[in-house]
Design an enzyme around this catalytic site. Structure first.
Site, PDB file in Angstrom:
ATOM      1  N   ASP A  12      44.955  30.511  41.282  1.00  0.00           N
ATOM      2  CA  ASP A  12      44.852  29.834  39.738  1.00  0.00           C
ATOM      3  C   ASP A  12      45.740  28.552  39.694  1.00  0.00           C
ATOM      4  O   ASP A  12      46.419  28.201  40.441  1.00  0.00           O
ATOM      5  CB  ASP A  12      44.870  30.805  38.930  1.00  0.00           C
ATOM      6  CG  ASP A  12      44.862  32.563  38.517  1.00  0.00           C
ATOM      7  OD1 ASP A  12      43.499  31.941  38.357  1.00  0.00           O
ATOM      8  OD2 ASP A  12      45.582  33.246  38.262  1.00  0.00           O
TER       9      ASP A  12
ATOM     10  N   ASP B 116      39.210  39.701  37.595  1.00  0.00           N
ATOM     11  CA  ASP B 116      39.656  39.347  38.543  1.00  0.00           C
ATOM     12  C   ASP B 116      39.536  40.891  39.592  1.00  0.00           C
ATOM     13  O   ASP B 116      39.716  40.483  40.405  1.00  0.00           O
ATOM     14  CB  ASP B 116      41.239  39.026  38.163  1.00  0.00           C
ATOM     15  CG  ASP B 116      40.995  37.924  37.454  1.00  0.00           C
ATOM     16  OD1 ASP B 116      40.329  37.107  37.706  1.00  0.00           O
ATOM     17  OD2 ASP B 116      42.439  37.148  36.439  1.00  0.00           O
TER      18      ASP B 116
END
Ligand code: ATP
Length: 933
Positions: free
Chosen positions: A338, A649
């Site tokens: 990320d 996720d």
């Protein structure tokens, strides 16, 4: 208030689902809106104990100790002890038994410590829960929950105790941990018939469930061991945590080896007896062979090395949740990370606001309200800039975050992006609290990374109803039909100009959010997604700076040196992602290629591997697409580490070879799905874990390379003695002595070796590569041969000098030990010369060497040890020969290393290159100039 001797009297188990909420409230003496009082909660915690499952130990200490005897070698030893006793050698039998006991004791202590350390680490990832107490929402660790607590559940939360719902909005919970049913269950608060089965109790949630959607409130009806999962926990205990593919492989290897060696020993015994050798001598020889050649310490040391690796990773802020990850980490070839919070600090400051066609710089840093929103060089007058004012109001109201002040420092309770918007509003002279009072919120559509916007519905004093909305620029430009011009007039929107402005801001590595407003009919009380589409007026853009984490800059560069590709996968704007990626020099030659979620969606499966291989940045990617990316990378042979924080996720985290969840910003669902949790959310911690993972793999190879020559060397010496029909140079009890002392005092030391300086300058080791390469096998053969000739040679020489056999054997034992000492120094690095490693870089080495020396002197010179082990004091001259052999082995192995890896000897140990300091953000430079003027 309740008295301390009072106990709660919940109804018999399982009855809460049939009661209406108000009865549950009465029963548990709580309040369905304000929750428990703080004092009452504290009292109940004292009465009921923490909301935690008691540790279950399926195997008690006694069983675990007895299990240590469940090993073929121990059976051989026990049989040998009995046989020795029958031969009348009471002392020998006693020594063998004592060694067996000590060995079991050491194994027991080590295994227990490893297990405890691992359990403690797993428990470090604590679940948080949101409760309402005294009418105020608070985050607490779930261990502090008590019956009667009012718990708030939101998407991504873990159900922290058994609850009876008071409210539920579109709430779905995955209860597979309890029921095995993987489809999430829809929850509703109404009472149900008494006979409803556990899996169908839609008004209850059970500890361990995961909220996959929606939100709700529930009253805690059971905690800790009283919960449903607590009951199951008691029944089944915990899964075995100490097994990994590698430990299993090594366990199998040593079992096969044991069988082969036992076969050889039996064969030697049979042949010798047939040849007419005395039975008792042959029995002794066979036992010595079995004891000497079986590498009994191997599986235990593997587990201990892994456990040490896990503890080291924890010290570097990476908590391993599944042990096999320790092995896989070392072979990682791609890290998909990320951006926000992992590569960057997630400390946002709005630096520019664009509204009404004008750009307004914002001064000041951090969350302090000092600073100004400027218009040219002066503080902006909101009365003259209605678009700017509305843009700031939208940022302050469409916001779930609060800024609190502790010890003069402002802290963010919520999302840093939203905190930055509150601060910007304050800098312009607005008071968010006052705005909230004047325009109370009626309803909201929460932010979600798939939807990419958030909207709130408000009514002002005059009865006007308005929606404020904020989100990704593309999303808002899609929804908006109009915009506010400089003096607040609503005009048709110029979408292209909007995109151009956003791109320009994003190109300066700023995170850009767009703001909008929609006027609603006065009767509107609820907000749904469809209601605002096509009604939105764009108010402006706010751009914020999020500095790169300095340690992440170094870590990304370290990964590059280690042959690990770093790919950024972000929900943010392509321009922002590219600009940040450039600072991290991601991509080939530091020029990142950027692909968006839309491009990914349009790419057919067969072209995906090529697209993914050449791309360093994936922007505006939805969590679902992460799974596709992981699959594609794995299909191309990569070992993938993937970070994630949200509920969506979880599939990608599960699928990745190393799923990495964020400990600070991540949801419980993501943590549950992950193999590793970062306590500080920092990219640098992933890199640290990879480094430790490589170190663990190295240490295992070092240990095996170290320990096998002792087994093989001793086995060969005994076989040679049998074959040549000469006196045994080493007796079973002496073999036991050598094995036990060298494995514990010397071999174990290798498990503590720190990762070598160049460990992150080598390419990743393929996970399929065996622990022992051909060149290491060659080295093991070489050292075994040197041991054979050294020990046998000195033994025979001593006999030739008319030394008593006990002295000759003591010389042989000392040869084995001293050669192991020298070889230990070699093994501290498999490729680099010993002098590059440094004697004191592992403080256990001097300790181990000193202990070994002391033990060997006792073995040789202490009369009681001589009695026990049939050893005898030797003349100091023998030490010259023994030490000489040690020096020879040490030198031979160093030369062999040098011949195979000459570059390591030439070059000084490489040090980690440091990245240049973070470049200053262009937006900030602008601020500084403005302030200076
Ligand atoms: P990463 O995936 O690297 O952590 P990110 O935090 O930018 O990046 P998301 O949280 O999915 O990813 O955000 C995607 C986009 O949604 C952001 O670029 C921003 O435009 C918008 N956004 C982020 N937070 C909010 C919020 N609280 N309210 C409204 N919009 C938001």
């Amino acid at each position: 208030m309740a008295s301390p001797d009072r106990t709660l009297h919940p109804p018999p188990r399982g009855d809460h689902h049939e009661l209406p909420v108000h009865e549950v409230v009465l029963l548990l003496e709580t309040d369905h809106e304000r929750g428990l009082g703080l004092d009452e909660a504290a009292l109940r915690l004292e009465l009921e104990g923490p909301n935690a499952l008691p540790p279950v130990d399926r195997r008690g200490p006694l069983v675990r100790f007895l299990v240590q005897f469940h090993h073929p070698l121990i059976y051989v030893l026990l049989a040998a002890a009995v046989a020795t006793l029958l031969l009348g050698e009471v002392v020998d039998a006693g020594v063998i038994l004592a060694v067996v006991l000590i060995n079991a004791g050491i194994g027991f202590v080590q295994e227990t410590r490893a297990e405890q350390a691992l359990n403690a680490l797993m428990a470090m990832v604590r679940t948080q829960a949101t409760v309402v107490r005294d009418g105020v929402r608070r985050r607490i660790t779930s261990e502090d929950l008590v019956p009667g607590d009012l718990v708030v559940l939101e998407t991504g939360d873990r159900v922290p105790a058994d609850l009876r719902f008071v409210t539920a909005h579109e709430l779905q919970i995955d209860e597979s941990a309890l029921t095995g049913e993987s489809v999430p269950v829809e929850k509703v608060p109404m009472a149900l018939p008494a006979e409803t089965a556990l899996a169908d109790r839609a008004n209850m949630a059970y500890s361990g469930g995961l909220v996959t959607r929606g939100r709700g409130h529930g009253i805690v009806v059971a905690t800790g061991a009283d919960t449903e999962i607590g009951r199951i926990h008691r029944l089944v205990g915990e899964a075995e945590v100490l097994q990994t593919p590698l430990t299993r492989k090594i366990g199998r290897f040593s079992r096969v080896l044991t069988v082969i060696i036992l076969g050889l020993a039996a064969l030697a015994f049979a042949l010798g007896t047939v040849r007419g050798e005395p039975v008792d001598e042959m029995l002794t020889a066979a036992v010595a062979l079995a004891v000497g050649a079986i590498p009994e310490g191997l599986p235990a040391v593997v587990t201990i090395t892994l456990a040490i690796g896990v503890a080291r990773m924890a010290r570097r802020r990476a908590i391993i949740r599944r042990l096999p990850a320790v092995e896989t980490l070392g072979s990682t070839t791609v890290i998909c990370t990320d951006k926000t919070g992992t590569l960057t600090a997630n400390a946002m400051t709005v630096t520019t606001i664009v509204a009404g066609g004008r750009s307004h710089p914002v001064t000041g840093t951090g969350y302090a309200s000092e600073g100004q929103v400027l218009d040219d060089d002066d503080p902006a007058d909101l009365a003259r800039h209605p678009a700017l004012r509305e843009c700031l109001v939208a940022g302050a109201l469409c916001n779930d975050t609060h800024l609190t002040e502790t010890a003069g420092r402002r802290e963010v309770a919520g999302d840093p992006t939203e905190a930055a918007l509150l601060v910007a509003a304050e800098k312009a002279g607005l008071d968010p609290d006052q705005l909230r009072r004047r325009l109370p919120r009626l309803d909201a559509v929460p932010f979600d990374s798939e939807r990419r916007y958030m909207a709130t519905l408000h009514r002002d004093e005059s009865g006007r109803v308005v929606v404020y909305i904020k989100g990704a620029v593309e999303r808002l430009l899609d929804m908006a039909t109009h915009e506010l011009d400089r003096d607040g007039t609503v005009t048709a929107i110029d979408t292209d100009a909007g995109h151009a402005r956003a791109d320009e801001l994003a190109g300066r590595a700023l995170r850009v959010l767009a703001f909008g407003r929609a006027e609603m009919p006065a009767s509107t009380t609820a907000l749904t997604e469809g209601l605002i589409d096509g009604r939105v007026t764009l108010l402006g853009l706010q751009a914020m700076f999020d500095p790169p984490r300095p340690e992440a800059l170094t870590a990304v560069s370290a990964c590059r040196d280690a042959g690990i590709e770093v790919k950024m996968i972000t929900g943010d704007h392509a321009g922002t992602a590219r600009a940040i990626a450039e600072r991290f020099a991601l991509g080939h030659g530091g020029v990142p290629t950027v692909v968006t979620g839309t491009d990914l969606a349009a790419c057919p499966d067969e072209d995906l591997p090529e697209l993914v291989a050449g791309t360093a940045v994936f922007a505006r990617v939805s969590p679902e697409q992460k799974l596709r990316l992981v699959r594609s990378l794995q299909a191309a042979g990569h070992v993938v580490a993937m970070t994630g924080d949200g509920v969506n996720d979880a599939p990608a985290l599960r699928r990745a070879d190393i799923g990495v969840a964020m400990g600070e910003g991540g949801t419980e669902v993501a943590k549950e799905a992950a193999d590793m949790v970062l306590t500080d959310d920092d990219f640098a911690s992933i890199e640290a874990a990879v480094e430790e993972g490589r170190g663990v793999f190295d240490n295992l190879r070092k240990f095996i390379t170290f320990i096998l020559p002792t087994s093989i060397g001793q086995g060969l010496v005994i076989l040679a003695a049998i074959a040549l029909a000469t006196t045994l140079p080493i007796l079973p009890v002496q073999v036991l002595w050598v094995n036990m002392t060298t494995a514990v005092a010397l071999g174990l030391v290798l498990a503590f070796e720190p990762p070598e300086a160049d460990v992150m300058r080598r390419p990743p080791v393929p996970s399929s590569r065996p622990l022992l390469t051909r060149s290491l096998a060659g080295r093991i053969a070489l050292v075994s041969a040197l041991m054979l000739f050294g020990a046998f040679g000195l033994f025979e020489w001593a006999l030739g000098q008319d030394e008593p056999v006990a002295v000759a054997r003591t010389v042989a034992v000392n040869v084995f030990v001293v050669v192991q000492v020298a070889y230990l120094l070699n093994c501290r690095s498999l490729e680099r010369p010993m002098w590059r490693v440094g004697l004191f870089s592992n403080r256990w080495v001097p300790a181990g060497l000193t202990a070994m020396l002391g033990l060997q002197l006792l073995f040789t010179y202490a009369p009681w040890m001589n009695d026990l082990f049939h050893s005898a004091p030797i003349h100091p001259a023998w030490w010259l020969g023994i030490t000489g052999l040690g020096v020879v082995v040490f030198t031979v192995v160093e030369v062999e290393k040098w011949l195979r890896h000459p570059r390591h000897a030439r070059r000084a140990a490489p040090t980690r290159p440091r990245r240049p300091p973070t470049p200053v953000d262009p937006g900030r430079r602008h601020d500084r100039r403005t302030r200076a003027r």
